[in-house]
Design a protein around this motif. Structure first.
Motif, mmCIF file in Angstrom:
data_model
loop_
_atom_site.group_PDB
_atom_site.id
_atom_site.type_symbol
_atom_site.label_atom_id
_atom_site.label_comp_id
_atom_site.label_asym_id
_atom_site.label_seq_id
_atom_site.Cartn_x
_atom_site.Cartn_y
_atom_site.Cartn_z
ATOM 1 N N PRO A 14 0.904 -1.142 0.069
ATOM 2 C CA PRO A 14 -0.199 0.026 -0.150
ATOM 3 C C PRO A 14 0.932 1.337 0.161
ATOM 4 C CG PRO A 14 -0.095 -1.196 2.134
ATOM 5 C CD PRO A 14 0.744 -1.840 1.418
ATOM 6 N N THR A 15 0.478 2.393 -0.689
ATOM 7 C CA THR A 15 1.062 3.440 -0.883
ATOM 8 C C THR A 15 0.410 4.296 -0.191
ATOM 9 O OG1 THR A 15 -0.035 4.086 -2.877
ATOM 10 C CG2 THR A 15 2.207 3.067 -3.097
ATOM 11 N N HIS A 16 1.021 5.419 0.858
ATOM 12 C CA HIS A 16 0.392 6.333 1.654
ATOM 13 C C HIS A 16 0.266 7.975 0.815
ATOM 14 C CE1 HIS A 16 0.034 3.542 4.673
ATOM 15 N NE2 HIS A 16 1.176 3.081 4.596
ATOM 16 N N PHE A 17 -0.690 8.624 0.921
ATOM 17 C CA PHE A 17 -0.349 9.903 0.487
ATOM 18 C C PHE A 17 0.283 10.806 1.023
ATOM 19 C CE2 PHE A 17 -2.139 14.301 0.716
ATOM 20 C CZ PHE A 17 -2.178 14.706 -0.665
ATOM 21 N N VAL A 18 1.279 11.457 0.408
ATOM 22 C CA VAL A 18 2.359 12.413 0.699
ATOM 23 C C VAL A 18 1.809 13.737 0.373
ATOM 24 C CG1 VAL A 18 4.916 12.784 0.509
ATOM 25 C CG2 VAL A 18 4.083 10.447 0.179
#
Length: 115
Positions: A14-18
């Motif tokens: 999963p990628t997180h919002f930066v």
């Protein structure tokens, strides 16, 4: 053969919002300001050009007063005539009084005229 595990590995994590950094936010703000100012300048140029064109047309539309004096002194021009009606191919748009035959004394329009 291509290792599919190495290709699919980044997609499974999963990628997180930066959030954008302060530098990116400033860059976006400056870009929006540039676009807005460019649009404002373009509209001012368009309105100014339209005003110049309208002023030039107003100058062209006004006639020289000497033209009115010349028009009064000029000979009347011949009214436009229909060449096909002149040679009798088509009926005239405005019937002239000389074109209608005068009725004779007997009252019969088909009777020959007396000499």
């Amino acid at each position: 053969m291509v290792d599919t595990q190495s290709i699919l590995e980044p997609l499974q994590v999963p990628t997180h919002f930066v959030p954008p950094s302060a530098r990116e936010l400033r860059s976006q703000g400056v870009h929006r300001l540039q676009i807005g100012l460019f649009g404002l300048c373009a509209m001012l140029l368009i309105v100014g050009l339209a005003n110049i064109i309208r002023d030039r047309l107003r100058l062209v539309d006004t006639q020289d007063p000497i033209q009115q004096v010349v028009a009064v002194d000029a000979k009347p021009t011949k009214t436009a005539s229909d060449p096909l009606a002149d040679i009798g191919v088509v009926p005239a748009a405005e019937p002239s009084p000389a074109a209608s035959p005068a009725p004779d004394a007997s009252g019969d329009p088909g009777a020959p005229a007396a000499p």
